[in-house]
Each structure stands twice: as C-alpha cells, then as structure tokens.
Write an enzyme that holds these catalytic residues in place. Structure first.
Site, PDB file in Angstrom:
ATOM      1  N   LYS A 180       0.838  -1.213   0.000  1.00  0.00           N
ATOM      2  CA  LYS A 180       0.000   0.000   0.000  1.00  0.00           C
ATOM      3  C   LYS A 180       0.865   1.253   0.000  1.00  0.00           C
ATOM      4  O   LYS A 180       0.648   2.181  -0.779  1.00  0.00           O
ATOM      5  CB  LYS A 180      -0.925  -0.039   1.225  1.00  0.00           C
ATOM      6  CG  LYS A 180      -1.875   1.120   1.423  1.00  0.00           C
ATOM      7  CD  LYS A 180      -1.298   2.329   2.107  1.00  0.00           C
ATOM      8  CE  LYS A 180      -0.610   2.104   3.407  1.00  0.00           C
ATOM      9  NZ  LYS A 180      -1.465   1.757   4.532  1.00  0.00           N
ATOM     10  N   HIS A 210      13.840  24.964  13.076  1.00  0.00           N
ATOM     11  CA  HIS A 210      13.385  25.953  12.103  1.00  0.00           C
ATOM     12  C   HIS A 210      14.193  25.877  10.813  1.00  0.00           C
ATOM     13  O   HIS A 210      15.400  25.667  10.874  1.00  0.00           O
ATOM     14  CB  HIS A 210      13.538  27.349  12.731  1.00  0.00           C
ATOM     15  CG  HIS A 210      12.978  28.437  11.881  1.00  0.00           C
ATOM     16  ND1 HIS A 210      11.620  28.616  11.698  1.00  0.00           N
ATOM     17  CD2 HIS A 210      13.597  29.389  11.157  1.00  0.00           C
ATOM     18  CE1 HIS A 210      11.435  29.645  10.897  1.00  0.00           C
ATOM     19  NE2 HIS A 210      12.605  30.135  10.540  1.00  0.00           N
TER      20      HIS A 210
HETATM   21  P1  NDP Z   1     -12.059   0.463   9.324  1.00  0.00           P
HETATM   22  O1  NDP Z   1     -12.594  -0.151  10.567  1.00  0.00           O
HETATM   23  O2  NDP Z   1     -10.987   1.475   9.421  1.00  0.00           O
HETATM   24  O3  NDP Z   1     -13.245   1.118   8.522  1.00  0.00           O
HETATM   25  C1  NDP Z   1     -14.366   0.388   8.137  1.00  0.00           C
HETATM   26  C2  NDP Z   1     -15.313   1.318   7.425  1.00  0.00           C
HETATM   27  O4  NDP Z   1     -16.371   0.574   6.838  1.00  0.00           O
HETATM   28  C3  NDP Z   1     -15.931   2.331   8.365  1.00  0.00           C
HETATM   29  O5  NDP Z   1     -16.012   3.548   7.684  1.00  0.00           O
HETATM   30  C4  NDP Z   1     -17.301   1.739   8.637  1.00  0.00           C
HETATM   31  O6  NDP Z   1     -18.263   2.700   8.924  1.00  0.00           O
HETATM   32  C5  NDP Z   1     -17.612   1.095   7.286  1.00  0.00           C
HETATM   33  N1  NDP Z   1     -18.539  -0.025   7.381  1.00  0.00           N
HETATM   34  C6  NDP Z   1     -18.520  -1.058   8.251  1.00  0.00           C
HETATM   35  N2  NDP Z   1     -19.513  -1.916   7.981  1.00  0.00           N
HETATM   36  C7  NDP Z   1     -20.187  -1.427   6.931  1.00  0.00           C
HETATM   37  C8  NDP Z   1     -21.318  -1.869   6.181  1.00  0.00           C
HETATM   38  N3  NDP Z   1     -21.953  -2.984   6.487  1.00  0.00           N
HETATM   39  N4  NDP Z   1     -21.730  -1.109   5.146  1.00  0.00           N
HETATM   40  C9  NDP Z   1     -21.084   0.027   4.827  1.00  0.00           C
HETATM   41  N5  NDP Z   1     -20.013   0.496   5.479  1.00  0.00           N
HETATM   42  C10 NDP Z   1     -19.567  -0.232   6.527  1.00  0.00           C
HETATM   43  O7  NDP Z   1     -11.643  -0.780   8.406  1.00  0.00           O
HETATM   44  P2  NDP Z   1     -10.778  -0.878   7.074  1.00  0.00           P
HETATM   45  O8  NDP Z   1     -11.378  -1.985   6.303  1.00  0.00           O
HETATM   46  O9  NDP Z   1     -10.610   0.447   6.433  1.00  0.00           O
HETATM   47  O10 NDP Z   1      -9.373  -1.339   7.630  1.00  0.00           O
HETATM   48  C11 NDP Z   1      -9.273  -2.452   8.536  1.00  0.00           C
HETATM   49  C12 NDP Z   1      -8.251  -2.172   9.601  1.00  0.00           C
HETATM   50  O11 NDP Z   1      -6.958  -2.298   9.065  1.00  0.00           O
HETATM   51  C13 NDP Z   1      -8.310  -0.760  10.159  1.00  0.00           C
HETATM   52  O12 NDP Z   1      -9.222  -0.644  11.214  1.00  0.00           O
HETATM   53  C14 NDP Z   1      -6.917  -0.526  10.604  1.00  0.00           C
HETATM   54  O13 NDP Z   1      -6.810  -0.925  11.946  1.00  0.00           O
HETATM   55  C15 NDP Z   1      -6.079  -1.391   9.684  1.00  0.00           C
HETATM   56  N6  NDP Z   1      -5.404  -0.559   8.679  1.00  0.00           N
HETATM   57  C16 NDP Z   1      -4.456   0.317   9.082  1.00  0.00           C
HETATM   58  C17 NDP Z   1      -3.818   1.118   8.186  1.00  0.00           C
HETATM   59  C18 NDP Z   1      -2.785   2.078   8.653  1.00  0.00           C
HETATM   60  O14 NDP Z   1      -2.287   1.920   9.756  1.00  0.00           O
HETATM   61  N7  NDP Z   1      -2.463   3.115   7.880  1.00  0.00           N
HETATM   62  C19 NDP Z   1      -4.114   1.054   6.764  1.00  0.00           C
HETATM   63  C20 NDP Z   1      -5.150   0.120   6.435  1.00  0.00           C
HETATM   64  C21 NDP Z   1      -5.754  -0.654   7.369  1.00  0.00           C
HETATM   65  P3  NDP Z   1     -18.446   3.336  10.396  1.00  0.00           P
HETATM   66  O15 NDP Z   1     -17.332   4.291  10.556  1.00  0.00           O
HETATM   67  O16 NDP Z   1     -19.768   3.988  10.310  1.00  0.00           O
HETATM   68  O17 NDP Z   1     -18.411   2.201  11.355  1.00  0.00           O
END
Ligand code: NDP
Length: 460
Positions: A51, A437
């Site tokens: 990524k 700075h």
């Molecule tokens: P996240 O938990 O970050 O985000 C999930 C998203 O999906 C949220 O916006 C959530 O909404 C939404 N969602 C959940 N269920 C549904 C549904 N049924 N329908 C529609 N939308 C939904 O998960 P990711 O998949 O983005 O990443 C997984 C994990 O991997 C992250 O939590 C992180 O810990 C890790 N990661 C870390 C990174 C980094 O350190 N840079 C990079 C990529 C991944 P809502 O907010 O409303 O719950």
C-alpha cells in the site's frame, strides 16, 4: 524426554506470529511456525507495505505539478501500472525472503501449510501432527466479505487491488475507514476517476473532527467524489462488464470496479478452536486476557485474530509481551492506550491520543491549541492545501492528551509525538522545547495560547 515435541507452535506467519516465533527460537526454544499463504502476512504481502509503495507511486503527478514553481520543466509523464505491479511484487518477494530467513536463522522450523488444532496441545498440518507446550494463534484477518450485499461477488477488496491486471478508468470504494480513504487517494493519484461512498456523516469516524473535515475538503478539492450517508445496496454486472451500483439514495451509477473496504474480520473459521476448547466472541475473534492468553491456559492469541487494535505494530508488541510472559517468567500485559497511527491519505493524517470529541467525555475542561497554515513547500508550488496541527490538553493537569496532524509527513511526526503522549508530558514541556526551524513541525512547540476551550464537551 520432553513431554511435547515443541515448546511453541505458531499458527500464522504474519507480523505477530513471525516475531514471536523468531524471538522464541533465538532463545533456544523448539519452535515451529505454519503459514498457509506467504510468510509476512497481510502487512507485508497485501497490506501496509505494498500500500505504501502504491501511495508513493500515486504522489508523483503532484510532485511533477509542484516542480514548475521551483523552476523545473518536467516533460510529458506517463504511468505504467504493469511496471508498478512487477516492481512491487519483486520487493514483496524480497521481504518475504527476509522473513523466512530470519526465522530459519533463529532456528525455527517453517511449515508451508494450513495448521489446525486437534486438541489443546496438538496441531495438525499437512500429514504431520505436532504436540507443543504452548500454541500461539496469529492467523490475522481478512476483508469483511459483506455477505448482505447482493452482487458482492463482482466487487474487489484490498486483496485484489494489489493484483489488478489493468488500472480501471473508474472505481467506487465503499467504506470510510483507513483502507477506503487510502485507496481512494491512491487510485485518484494514479488517474482513476474515484468515488468514495460512506454510510456515516463524515469519513474516518474515530478520528478528530478537524482532521476528518480537513481531509474530506482536501480530497474533494483534488477531484475525489465523496458521497456520505449513502450505501451501495446492490451491484449488477452489465453486459459490457461494467458494474452498476444501486445506491440507497436512489441513483444507479456505473463503475469499472467496485471495491469494498468495510472493515476486516478475524480468521478463526476451520481452525479447530472448538476441538481445543478456545472461546471466541461475537465477531469470531479469539477472546484473550491482558496477557493475550485464551481461556485455555497454554493457548495464546495475538494480532488481528483477537480484534483488539488491528495494526501491525500492535501485533508485534503483543508478540513481545507474550514472549515475556510465556518464556521469560516476566508476566507483561499489553498497553493498548495512546497508539500513534497514520492514515496514508493525501494529505496524510498522523495522530495519537484522544480526539477532541473523545477527550471532551473524559475531562471537564480542555484547552485546544490549533494551527492551520500552508506548509512552506507549497508556497512556490502554488499548492493551496492547508496543514492542520492540533494539541488537546487537559486544562486541570495541563497534560497533552491528544495530538493530531493533517499534512505532509504527518505519520512521521505522529511517531515522535507518540513518545511525548506516552510519557504523559504536559503542555509546558512542549512550550520549553526549542523549535526546529524552518519546519512544519515547529508549530507543535510554538502554539502558546489556546485557540479555544471545551467545557463539559461544549466549545466555549
Ligand atoms: P475500518 O474499521 O478502518 O473502517 C471500516 C469502514 O467501513 C468504516 O467507515 C465503517 O463505517 C464502514 N462499514 C462497516 N460496515 C459497513 C457496512 N456494512 N456497510 C457500509 N459500510 C460499513 O476498516 P478498514 O477496512 O478500512 O481497515 C481495517 C483495519 O486495518 C483498520 O481498522 C486498521 O486498523 C487497519 N489498517 C491500518 C492502516 C494504517 O495503519 N495506515 C491502513 C489500512 C488498514 P463506520 O465508521 O460507520 O463504522
């Protein structure tokens, strides 16, 4: 004659499992580690590392644009997806090799295959059966398959995004978390017409409100379309191969690809957890105590499979605490507070500690120090992106309880701020610190007056 074949059997060769296996083996323990896909796990093979390489690739168009203000004339540029994929694959293969070698050099036995628990001390993999004093489950997670979505089989997840044969002309990404936001920026930067569809009011629900709003505005200004409070309700494949997304808001829109990034679920199916008597929670996660021990005394679990905090450094830290507890007679719990983290969006987010909204629930009065400015490197480039820096301070103790940055190198800064927040430093220590700075980070030690206060959760 030892009671068991091994001191430790590790199931899963990702960040957590590899660290635990390597360190235990280097201590002279008899260790085997099984991995069903590729050593390195999600982070190295199809997560953080590839990524970040994609993020670098996607930033070049802006670098080319910015060059002009500094006097450079850059010729016509062209992007070749196949070259990026091939070079990325080569690098991932190199890293996988290093992971394997690290384990081998430490004396661990590597097993390529899917391991299953037979009972609390026995594991079967391929045709072989092993007994072990300790078993560590570190099988990670996988993208939420979104079973409720009709037509989900036509969609991709982050797994496939790393291996697309061609770059699509357009993509819709469902979700508003780390992966959705990062990939929206990657695809946009590579020239793909990108739409982000998020069910909530504002992207990145658990982050500080200023950063969420600031990033949303910056992404839209670049040309990424963001639809909030909307959901894809159905996906249909059209005769021309394109995908029609039926939206909750009523419209039907067509995209070349649709990517689902709605969270990740623990890999616990078919692992034999029931046979070993290991308890799981409602999301299928393995339940553990503060030492990462399951309800079965000699079985432990770390990393995403426990669904505590799904981050590589957390899994690695949990592995080190496991080693202290199981093999060094030094019981060590994992401290999951104040974990610094970055979202590799463009602009980037770096953050540690409590968001203003969250801190407002824990402290009666907050002082908020906030700066918004155009970083120096954008000036000659003519780029309008603003950087945001914010410190959240408990007014009573003056402790800095949260630090949040939106802008270039925010992730790098968050790593260092993480030490200050972990060390529970007070604002006066920031004030007494000399600035470096000229940098953007100097803002963090030169915000002497609060921008505003928050009392009982209300801004005053
Ligand atoms: P996240 O938990 O970050 O985000 C999930 C998203 O999906 C949220 O916006 C959530 O909404 C939404 N969602 C959940 N269920 C549904 C549904 N049924 N329908 C529609 N939308 C939904 O998960 P990711 O998949 O983005 O990443 C997984 C994990 O991997 C992250 O939590 C992180 O810990 C890790 N990661 C870390 C990174 C980094 O350190 N840079 C990079 C990529 C991944 P809502 O907010 O409303 O719950």
């Amino acid at each position: 004659m030892a009671k068991y074949d091994l001191d430790l059997f590790v199931i899963g060769g990702g960040s957590g499992g590899v660290r635990a296996g390597r360190v235990a083996a280097s201590m002279g323990k008899r260790v085997a580690i099984a991995e069903e896909y590729r050593f390195g796990g999600t982070c190295v093979i199809r997560g953080c590392v590839p990524k970040k390489l994609f993020v670098y690739a996607s930033q070049f168009p802006e670098h080319f644009e910015d060059a002009a203000g500094y006097g450079w004339a850059v010729g016509e540029s062209r992007f070749d997806w196949a070259t990026l994929i091939a070079n990325k694959d080569k690098e991932i293969a190199r890293l996988e090799g290093l992971y394997r070698k690290g384990l081998e050099n430490a004396g661990a036995r590597l097993i390529d295959g899917r391991a299953v628990l037979v009972d609390s001390h026995t594991v079967r993999v391929g045709g072989e059966t092993f007994t072990a004093e300790h078993i560590l489950v570190a099988t990670g997670g996988r993208p939420n398959p979104h079973v409720a979505l009709p037509g989900r089989e036509h969609c991709i997840t982050s797994n496939e995004a790393f291996h697309l044969e061609e770059l699509p002309a357009s993509i819709a990404i469902e979700g508003g978390g780390y992966i959705a936001v990062e990939f929206a920026n990657i695809f946009h930067g590579l020239g793909v017409k990108t739409t982000l569809i998020y069910r909530g009011r504002e992207i990145l629900s658990r982050f500080d409100g200023d950063l969420r709003k600031g990033l949303h505005e910056a992404m839209e200004a670049k040309g990424i379309r963001i639809l909030c409070q909307d959901i894809i309700e159905q996906v249909e494949k059209q005769p021309d191969g394109r995908l029609a997304a039926h939206l909750m808001s009523g419209g039907v829109e067509t995209f070349d690809k649709i990517m689902l990034a709605i969270g990740r679920v623990p890999n616990t199916e078919g692992l034999g957890l029931e046979a070993a008597g290991v308890e799981t929670g409602v999301r299928g996660e393995i339940l553990v105590d503060g030492y990462s021990r399951t309800n079965v005394e000699n079985i432990w679990a770390i990393g995403d499979v426990t669904d505590r905090v799904q981050l590589t450094p957390v899994a690695i830290h949990e592995a080190m605490c496991f080693i202290e507890t199981a093999f060094k007679d030094n019981p060590t719990t994992v401290d999951h507070r104040d974990i610094a983290t970055a979202v590799f969006s463009q602009p980037e987010i770096g953050t540690v500690g409590l968001a203003e909204e969250e801190a407002g629930k824990h402290f009666e009065e907050l002082e908020i120090y906030r700066a918004s400015f155009r970083p120096m490197r954008h000036t000659l480039a003519g780029r309008q992106d603003k950087m945001i820096m914010k410190l959240v301070v408990d007014a009573a103790s003056k402790r800095v309880v949260g630090a949040h940055i939106l802008g270039p190198d925010a992730g790098e800064m968050a790593q260092l701020l993480g030490i200050a927040i972990k060390g529970r430093l007070t604002k006066d220590v920031f004030d007494r610190t000399m600035a470096v700075h000229p940098t953007a980070a100097e803002e963090l030690v030169t915000m002497y007056q609060p921008s505003y206060r928050v009392r009982n959760g209300e801004r005053v």
